[in-house]
Write an enzyme that holds these catalytic residues in place. Structure first.
Site, PDB file in Angstrom:
ATOM      1  N   MET A  88       1.135  -1.520   0.245  1.00 32.83           N
ATOM      2  CA  MET A  88       0.459   0.011  -0.015  1.00 32.83           C
ATOM      3  C   MET A  88       1.248   1.289   0.266  1.00 32.83           C
ATOM      4  O   MET A  88       0.555   2.144   0.717  1.00 32.83           O
ATOM      5  CB  MET A  88      -0.825   0.391   1.182  1.00 32.83           C
ATOM      6  CG  MET A  88      -1.473  -1.098   1.504  1.00 32.83           C
ATOM      7  SD  MET A  88      -3.717  -0.543   0.405  1.00 32.83           S
ATOM      8  CE  MET A  88      -4.469  -1.512   1.250  1.00 32.83           C
ATOM      9  N   CYS A  89       1.841   1.329  -0.844  1.00 31.49           N
ATOM     10  CA  CYS A  89       3.074   2.303  -0.664  1.00 31.49           C
ATOM     11  C   CYS A  89       3.482   2.864  -1.727  1.00 31.49           C
ATOM     12  O   CYS A  89       3.808   3.117  -3.085  1.00 31.49           O
ATOM     13  CB  CYS A  89       3.539   2.712   0.262  1.00 31.49           C
ATOM     14  SG  CYS A  89       4.626   0.604   0.258  1.00 31.49           S
ATOM     15  N   GLY A  90       2.041   2.313  -3.134  1.00 31.73           N
ATOM     16  CA  GLY A  90       2.570   3.054  -4.918  1.00 31.73           C
ATOM     17  C   GLY A  90       3.762   2.018  -5.458  1.00 31.73           C
ATOM     18  O   GLY A  90       3.671   0.909  -4.865  1.00 31.73           O
ATOM     19  N   PHE A  92       7.297   2.441  -4.013  1.00 29.64           N
ATOM     20  CA  PHE A  92       8.249   2.224  -3.448  1.00 29.64           C
ATOM     21  C   PHE A  92       8.824   1.462  -3.461  1.00 29.64           C
ATOM     22  O   PHE A  92       9.951   1.601  -4.077  1.00 29.64           O
ATOM     23  CB  PHE A  92       7.341   2.142  -2.140  1.00 29.64           C
ATOM     24  CG  PHE A  92       8.842   2.428  -1.369  1.00 29.64           C
ATOM     25  CD1 PHE A  92       8.995   3.431  -0.028  1.00 29.64           C
ATOM     26  CD2 PHE A  92       8.616   1.616  -0.204  1.00 29.64           C
ATOM     27  CE1 PHE A  92      10.173   3.321   0.409  1.00 29.64           C
ATOM     28  CE2 PHE A  92       9.904   1.469   0.478  1.00 29.64           C
ATOM     29  CZ  PHE A  92      10.314   2.456   0.812  1.00 29.64           C
TER      30      PHE A  92
END
Lengths: 295, 142
Positions: A88-90, A92
């Protein structure tokens, strides 16, 4: 005509998703601050370290140390890949993993074997999926890295480099540029670049004092260089931790925005459908009444 | 008022201490050094041990446990770069004692083990030393 109930249900489900993403956004915002404070807290040490290092370097002309020496041949390297434990951090993690794979492919083409040290569940999972076995993996440290973690990673690399088992070491991590921007970066840990112990010397706070060294300048340097590598790893871990929260905040913010937009669109079609239903109903009633009058 | 030194104890994780003091006594590889104001510029390697600072006309003393690191003196400024450091009053005795026991068990186990598997020995020894120092320093608090 879309069913009113179906639209209503979708609105409710998007709303609850939005609630989750918004919460995650806010949690990430709070965590960025903490992570940034940790980076700040490490700064005095890093500065003092550089100061001492450049002082020492001025006294040890043509410093030789296993960690400064470039190996003539390059047959095996170590790559430390720093990812997060959670998703849930693109992009990254995918950025990091892509760079890691590019690097490995490039080295493999040159006949160099690359050993991987995986930090973060995302790297571990991905590598397992690709059938690559990391030589060491660390999980559950990406959120709150400690100096001891960094030391454990650095010590193994330093040992192998000094023993001549490896010829270079890199770390791939997300550099924290600002809250909204992270940049996946490759940094050379070993051999320590000569500019570290040279270039800075002139501007080193303009100190020209004669230093005493105990036991000797060379001995101090010998202790200092491994610690320097440890601080580099520690810094990479901390920057990655801060970047993770930054990336998550950005990703969750756009998810929240998208959800809001979707709710607007859905609400509009819901209202339209409701209006259409009412119009139809009125038409039916009017039609029915007209038919009765005629009769 | 006596001439003072600025003493800074920093670790990678935080600044442990900064204060104007009159004397710093630190454990180096070759034994303890005492640093007074106007000391010549010096860089030295520290071993795990007790570090203390004196101030207020040498009446007050504060103790720290340091796990090793470096010390630099320059123009009445002492920077201690420690891998880990803790003020005597902030040492968690219970935790240190438990950690020390664990470390000594590991040490003992490692001594039994064949030479091949002794990789972590120095690391373990360092840990052990660090916990011992913490306990030792904790004793000092009044």
């Amino acid at each position: 005509m879309p069913n009113l109930r179906d639209i209503k249900q979708r609105i409710v489900s998007v709303q609850s998703t939005r609630q989750i993403t918004r919460t995650m956004e806010m949690v990430a915002t709070a965590k960025i601050k903490r992570a940034q404070e940790k980076i700040e807290a490490a700064r005095p040490y890093a500065f003092a370290m550089m100061e001492v290092l450049s002082n020492v370097a001025r006294y040890v002309q043509n410093a030789t140390h296993p960690l400064l020496e470039e190996h003539a041949e390059r047959s095996r390297i170590v790559v430390v890949t720093i990812t997060s434990d959670r998703g849930m951090c693109g992009a990254f993690n995918s950025n990091i993993l892509r760079i890691t794979e590019d690097l490995m492919r490039g080295e493999a083409a040159a006949g160099v074997e690359a050993d991987l040290i995986a930090v973060g569940k995302k790297a571990i999972g991905y590598l397992r999926y690709r059938g690559i076995e990391p030589i060491a993996s660390y999980r559950d440290i990406s959120d709150k890295p400690t100096f001891a973690d960094a030391r454990a990673i650095a010590t193994s690399i330093i040992g192998r480099y000094s023993a001549g088992e490896i010829d270079a070491a890199y770390v791939i991590f997300n550099r924290f540029k600002n809250v909204a921007e992270q940049k996946a970066e490759t940094y050379q840990l070993l051999p320590i670049e000569h500019k570290v112990v040279e270039a800075d010397t002139e501007e080193a706070v303009g100190m020209r004092a004669e230093y005493l060294f105990e036991p000797s300048a060379a001995a101090v340097l010998e202790h200092l260089l491994p610690t320097y590598v440890e601080t580099l790893v520690y810094r990479a871990l901390m920057e990655s931790a801060a970047s993770e929260q930054g990336a998550r905040r950005t990703a969750m913010k756009s998810a929240t925005d998208n959800a809001s937009e979707m709710i607007t669109t859905l609400t509009r079609s819901y209202n339209r459908a409701r209006q259409a239903a009412i119009t139809t109903e009125i038409a039916e009633i009017v039609g029915g009444a007209a038919a009765l009058e005629e009769a | 008022m006596a001439r003072t030194l600025l003493c800074e104890i920093v670790t990678p994780e935080k600044i442990v201490y900064t204060n104007e003091v009159e004397m710093v006594i630190a454990p180096t590889l070759d034994g303890e050094v005492g640093i007074l104001p106007l000391h010549a510029p010096l860089v030295t390697v520290l071993r795990p041990g007790e570090l203390r600072v004196r101030y207020n006309d040498n009446k007050d003393v504060e103790w720290f446990a340091v796990s090793g690191g470096y010390l630099q003196v320059h123009e009445d400024k002492v920077i201690v770069l420690a891998d880990a450091a803790e003020h005597a009053s902030r040492i968690d005795v219970e935790r240190a004692r438990k950690a020390k026991e664990l470390a000594s068990e590991r040490m003992a186990a490692m001594k039994e083990a064949p030479l091949m598997e002794r990789e972590d020995m120095t690391e373990c020894e360092e840990d052990l030393k660090w916990y011992e120092v913490q306990l030792q320093v904790a004793e000092r608090r009044s």
